[in-house]
Design a protein around this motif. Structure first.
Motif, PDB file in Angstrom:
ATOM      1  N   GLU A   1       0.843  -1.192   0.000  1.00  0.00           N
ATOM      2  CA  GLU A   1       0.000   0.000   0.000  1.00  0.00           C
ATOM      3  C   GLU A   1       0.876   1.238   0.000  1.00  0.00           C
ATOM      4  OE1 GLU A   1      -4.072  -0.937   2.474  1.00  0.00           O
ATOM      5  OE2 GLU A   1      -2.636   0.480   3.313  1.00  0.00           O
ATOM      6  N   ASP A   2       0.284   2.376  -0.288  1.00  0.00           N
ATOM      7  CA  ASP A   2       0.985   3.674  -0.173  1.00  0.00           C
ATOM      8  C   ASP A   2       2.317   3.680  -0.905  1.00  0.00           C
ATOM      9  OD1 ASP A   2      -1.090   4.434   1.430  1.00  0.00           O
ATOM     10  OD2 ASP A   2      -0.009   4.132   3.316  1.00  0.00           O
ATOM     11  N   MET A   3       2.346   3.137  -2.109  1.00  0.00           N
ATOM     12  CA  MET A   3       3.620   3.172  -2.852  1.00  0.00           C
ATOM     13  C   MET A   3       3.934   4.603  -3.257  1.00  0.00           C
ATOM     14  SD  MET A   3       3.990  -0.321  -4.991  1.00  0.00           S
ATOM     15  CE  MET A   3       5.676   0.105  -5.434  1.00  0.00           C
ATOM     16  N   GLU A   4       5.210   4.940  -3.166  1.00  0.00           N
ATOM     17  CA  GLU A   4       5.632   6.289  -3.554  1.00  0.00           C
ATOM     18  C   GLU A   4       6.942   6.220  -4.324  1.00  0.00           C
ATOM     19  OE1 GLU A   4       5.046   9.816  -1.207  1.00  0.00           O
ATOM     20  OE2 GLU A   4       4.181   8.591   0.386  1.00  0.00           O
ATOM     21  N   HIS A   5       7.079   7.188  -5.204  1.00  0.00           N
ATOM     22  CA  HIS A   5       8.296   7.329  -5.995  1.00  0.00           C
ATOM     23  C   HIS A   5       8.833   8.724  -5.710  1.00  0.00           C
ATOM     24  CE1 HIS A   5       9.863   8.773 -10.109  1.00  0.00           C
ATOM     25  NE2 HIS A   5      10.852   8.210  -9.451  1.00  0.00           N
ATOM     26  N   VAL A   6       9.999   8.799  -5.084  1.00  0.00           N
ATOM     27  CA  VAL A   6      10.617  10.088  -4.773  1.00  0.00           C
ATOM     28  C   VAL A   6      12.026  10.067  -5.359  1.00  0.00           C
ATOM     29  CG1 VAL A   6      11.200  11.723  -2.953  1.00  0.00           C
ATOM     30  CG2 VAL A   6       9.372  10.069  -2.573  1.00  0.00           C
ATOM     31  N   LYS A   7      12.196  10.698  -6.493  1.00  0.00           N
ATOM     32  CA  LYS A   7      13.484  10.684  -7.220  1.00  0.00           C
ATOM     33  C   LYS A   7      13.942   9.232  -7.418  1.00  0.00           C
ATOM     34  CE  LYS A   7      13.868  15.154  -7.529  1.00  0.00           C
ATOM     35  NZ  LYS A   7      13.820  15.882  -8.771  1.00  0.00           N
ATOM     36  N   SER A   8      15.011   8.819  -6.718  1.00  0.00           N
ATOM     37  CA  SER A   8      15.445   7.443  -6.979  1.00  0.00           C
ATOM     38  C   SER A   8      14.963   6.473  -5.893  1.00  0.00           C
ATOM     39  CB  SER A   8      16.974   7.373  -7.096  1.00  0.00           C
ATOM     40  OG  SER A   8      17.571   7.386  -5.826  1.00  0.00           O
ATOM     41  N   ILE A   9      14.057   6.960  -5.019  1.00  0.00           N
ATOM     42  CA  ILE A   9      13.524   6.053  -3.978  1.00  0.00           C
ATOM     43  C   ILE A   9      12.196   5.464  -4.441  1.00  0.00           C
ATOM     44  CG2 ILE A   9      12.650   5.859  -1.615  1.00  0.00           C
ATOM     45  CD1 ILE A   9      14.384   8.174  -0.786  1.00  0.00           C
ATOM     46  N   ILE A  10      12.051   4.177  -4.231  1.00  0.00           N
ATOM     47  CA  ILE A  10      10.731   3.547  -4.339  1.00  0.00           C
ATOM     48  C   ILE A  10      10.394   3.040  -2.939  1.00  0.00           C
ATOM     49  CG2 ILE A  10       9.396   1.627  -5.291  1.00  0.00           C
ATOM     50  CD1 ILE A  10      10.004   3.687  -7.454  1.00  0.00           C
ATOM     51  N   ALA A  11       9.191   3.390  -2.479  1.00  0.00           N
ATOM     52  CA  ALA A  11       8.786   3.001  -1.124  1.00  0.00           C
ATOM     53  C   ALA A  11       7.358   2.468  -1.139  1.00  0.00           C
ATOM     54  CB  ALA A  11       8.868   4.214  -0.186  1.00  0.00           C
ATOM     55  N   GLY A  12       7.051   1.674  -0.150  1.00  0.00           N
ATOM     56  CA  GLY A  12       5.690   1.179   0.004  1.00  0.00           C
ATOM     57  C   GLY A  12       5.534   0.573   1.381  1.00  0.00           C
TER      58      GLY A  12
END
Ligand SMILES: C[S@@+](CC[C@H](N)C(=O)[O-])C[C@H]1O[C@@H](n2cnc3c(N)ncnc32)[C@H](O)[C@@H]1O
Length: 231
Positions: free
Chosen positions: A216-227
């Motif tokens: 859930e809550d996947m995010e793309h911040v420059k070169s970061i991928i988070a979830g």
């Protein structure tokens, strides 16, 4: 949108940067301005961008009270400081690992050449830095390689936020090694995961990480991928 579709959009060559419902570039830039400029990137020898730093602080501030962050790849303590700044809002502990300047022969053998091995920051230097930044008692620096740290991990310590920024050839392995200790809903964020300004091995591994489980809550911040890993 599946994680794979999310990654395709995040990494596309052109087109809108806005990924509906998941990625918030305006918000990320505001967080970068407000929270991502506190520490001297050059002095720390750090490798994170302002927006990335701002979002590390934000995600760390969302960890439950008394929660645990694990950082793989501390280097000079730049990302560690941003994480601690966020964590300080509600209290918690960060376990941050890096071989620092120990075992340089082994580091030379295993290195992905992302940092120079001459004059690597020492554990003592980073400890001093973090204390000076006001984080005494909130961090435990572990001098060693992530595989060994994971093999000796105390299973009673559950993780709320796993930040992967160590050897860029083993992001998937780092995830799998610490996965058994993730709390439900834990955030996982991986650095240098972008085909144009990251490492191809990390891009490959991020596809594998987010293809497993439910996120859930996947995010793309420059070169970061988070979830956040739901299960
Ligand atoms: C890109 S730097 C980390 C930068 C740091 N996160 C920052 O933004 O300020 C990667 C670090 O991970 C370390 N490293 C490499 N392999 C590792 C491993 N297996 N376990 C822990 N750290 C590792 C490297 O020596 C280096 O210090």
């Amino acid at each position: 949108m599946t994680p794979n579709e999310f990654l395709d959009k995040a990494w596309q060559e052109s087109g809108p940067k806005l990924i509906s419902g998941f990625s918030r570039p305006v918000y990320h830039n505001v967080m970068g301005l407000l929270r991502g400029r506190k520490y001297d990137k050059k002095a720390y020898g750090g490798m994170i961008r302002h927006t990335e730093a701002g979002m590390l602080t934000t995600w760390a501030s969302q960890v439950p009270r008394g929660g645990v962050i694990v950082e793989i790849g501390c280097y000079g303590g730049l990302s560690t400081s941003y994480l601690l700044r966020g964590l300080k809002q509600h209290g918690g502990t960060i376990y941050s690992m890096d071989p620092f300047n120990s075992d340089l022969d082994k580091q030379a053998e295993l290195t992905d050449n992302c940092v120079p091995l001459d004059n690597k920051p020492t554990k003592a230097l980073v400890e001093q830095r973090l204390e000076k930044n006001g984080f005494a008692g909130m961090f435990k620096l572990i001098e060693g390689f992530s595989q060994e740290v994971a093999a000796n991990w105390d299973p009673s310590i559950k993780i709320d936020f796993l930040w992967i920024d160590g050897n860029h050839e083993q992001a998937y392995r780092d995830f799998k090694d610490f996965e058994p200790y993730l709390n439900p809903g834990a955030r996982v964020a991986v650095h240098d995961a972008h085909p144009r300004y990251g490492y191809q091995e990390v891009v490959r591994d991020v596809r594998k990480i987010f293809a497993e489980g439910q996120w859930e809550d996947m995010e793309h911040v420059k070169s970061i991928i988070a979830g956040r890993l739901i299960k």
